[in-house]
Design an enzyme around this catalytic site. Structure first.
Site, mmCIF file in Angstrom:
data_model
loop_
_atom_site.group_PDB
_atom_site.id
_atom_site.type_symbol
_atom_site.label_atom_id
_atom_site.label_comp_id
_atom_site.label_asym_id
_atom_site.label_seq_id
_atom_site.Cartn_x
_atom_site.Cartn_y
_atom_site.Cartn_z
ATOM 1 N N TYR A 149 48.854 37.690 41.106
ATOM 2 C CA TYR A 149 49.785 38.588 41.794
ATOM 3 C C TYR A 149 49.639 40.019 41.286
ATOM 4 O O TYR A 149 49.451 40.960 42.067
ATOM 5 C CB TYR A 149 51.208 38.094 41.593
ATOM 6 C CG TYR A 149 52.249 38.881 42.351
ATOM 7 C CD1 TYR A 149 52.323 38.812 43.740
ATOM 8 C CD2 TYR A 149 53.170 39.679 41.682
ATOM 9 C CE1 TYR A 149 53.277 39.527 44.440
ATOM 10 C CE2 TYR A 149 54.130 40.398 42.371
ATOM 11 C CZ TYR A 149 54.187 40.322 43.744
ATOM 12 O OH TYR A 149 55.132 41.046 44.441
ATOM 13 N N GLU A 151 47.225 41.639 39.493
ATOM 14 C CA GLU A 151 45.953 42.293 39.753
ATOM 15 C C GLU A 151 45.635 42.359 41.243
ATOM 16 O O GLU A 151 44.973 43.297 41.702
ATOM 17 C CB GLU A 151 44.821 41.590 38.991
ATOM 18 C CG GLU A 151 44.947 41.646 37.479
ATOM 19 C CD GLU A 151 44.669 43.035 36.903
ATOM 20 O OE1 GLU A 151 45.023 44.049 37.532
ATOM 21 O OE2 GLU A 151 44.105 43.089 35.801
ATOM 22 N N GLY A 152 46.105 41.375 42.000
ATOM 23 C CA GLY A 152 45.930 41.449 43.444
ATOM 24 C C GLY A 152 46.609 42.667 44.030
ATOM 25 O O GLY A 152 46.049 43.383 44.885
ATOM 26 N N ASP A 277 55.605 37.204 30.409
ATOM 27 C CA ASP A 277 56.870 37.655 31.007
ATOM 28 C C ASP A 277 57.227 39.019 30.407
ATOM 29 O O ASP A 277 57.311 39.155 29.186
ATOM 30 C CB ASP A 277 57.978 36.648 30.708
ATOM 31 C CG ASP A 277 59.216 36.896 31.539
ATOM 32 O OD1 ASP A 277 59.116 36.776 32.765
ATOM 33 O OD2 ASP A 277 60.276 37.216 30.957
#
Length: 332
Positions: A149, A151-152, A277
């Site tokens: 998520y 790096e996308g 986190d």
């Protein structure tokens, strides 16, 4: 804030939590809206009240495949956004962010229309700068379980700015911080929905780590105001721009507020902190205030109260007397 153009607007991820609120607001301002969703995390129930609207249409489509449409502007929101959902199929998550961005940018280039990318505060990773301004490049683990998520979305931003530099495309990039409100999925694993659903059902509230990590929570109506304001800016303004509420709360503070508003005395239990986190998250919104004239208006307690009513109605726990306000009449 009201959208007042008769344009035909395409919203990818339009049946999702945020997307459905955006579709509703655009319709209320007079736009024609094309809602595109593959219903991986989006739900038809989110757009149920819009389905009969004469200016609303839906297309079941996965943005990792090319889409052909005739529209005047594009909001690209397509991507699972909660860890439970985006980690279930991480390869597909990355493809949705990257290949989906390529396909939507290609459509915008062909049509010569502006396109807005819904990026995320996750591009900052576990930050060592606090609060996070747009000029901070982030501290992201490129090989962790959240990387699909994080790096996308970072790659999608790269693509947007390269299309701007190479093709002169009119782009807008927003970075969304934690957003909450009615139509969140009850099982999305996000902290607000987790805490509310657990308290309503009389279950212990689960805190990960010691509960001292912080987040900032923006009510969905405020976010939609910021999205529309960003799209309305002159072509020269591209962003990225942070959209979030700078009020900062620890997870323990949030749990205690939810217990109080629900009227519950359930226990608070601790579980190990998930990998990568972030310890803290708070937006610097100086750019949004200066360039958009935007500041969130809904205080946390008020927004949580509205969200609790929604989940109480959804779960049938009977702790509140009314359901989510029906805003359909206002957009007919």
């Amino acid at each position: 804030m009201t959208y007042t153009s008769p344009d035909r607007v395409l919203v990818t991820g339009g049946a999702g939590f945020i997307g459905s609120h955006l579709c509703e607001r655009l319709l209320g301002g007079g736009a024609e809206v094309v809602c595109v969703d593959n219903y991986y995390t989006g739900r038809r129930e989110n757009i149920r009240t819009l389905l009969g609207h004469p200016r609303f249409e839906t297309v079941r489509h996965d943005v990792t495949f090319p889409l052909y449409a005739e529209v005047d502007r594009i909001y690209n929101l397509a991507c699972p956004a909660s860890p439970i959902h985006y980690q279930f199929d991480p390869v597909q998550t990355t493809k949705t962010s990257v290949v989906g961005a390529i396909n939507m940018l290609g459509l915008a280039k062909r049509l010569k229309v502006p396109i807005l990318q819904a990026s995320t505060s996750e591009v900052y990773g576990d930050p060592d700068v606090h609060p996070q301004p747009e000029g901070y490049w982030g501290r992201v683990n490129p090989v962790g379980i959240r990387s699909c998520y994080d790096e996308g979305k970072r790659c999608a931003e790269t693509l947007f700015f390269d299309y701007r530099r190479q093709h002169g495309l009119a782009i807008k990039v927003i970075r969304i911080f934690n957003t909450y409100g009615p139509r969140m999925h009850p099982d999305d694993g996000r902290v607000v929905s987790n805490f509310i659903c657990q308290a309503l059902k009389g279950e212990p509230i689960t805190l990960y780590g010691d509960g001292a990590q912080t987040r900032s929570f923006c009510y969905v109506d405020d976010l939609v105001d910021g999205m529309i304001a960003t799209m309305a800016t002159p072509d020269a303004f591209t962003g990225p721009v942070n959209l979030g509420n700078p009020g900062e709360f620890t997870m323990r503070e949030l749990a205690e507020i939810v217990r109080e508003l629900v009227g519950s005395s359930v226990a608070i239990v601790h579980r190990p902190l998930p990998p990568d986190d972030p310890r803290q998250r708070k937006p610097d919104i100086a750019k949004a205030q200066a360039e958009l004239g935007w500041t969130p208006k809904v205080p946390l307690r008020e927004g949580l109260s509205r969200t609790i009513v929604y989940f109480d109605t959804l779960l049938g726990t009977g702790r509140t007397a009314r359901g989510e306000p029906d805003r359909v009449a206002a957009i007919r």
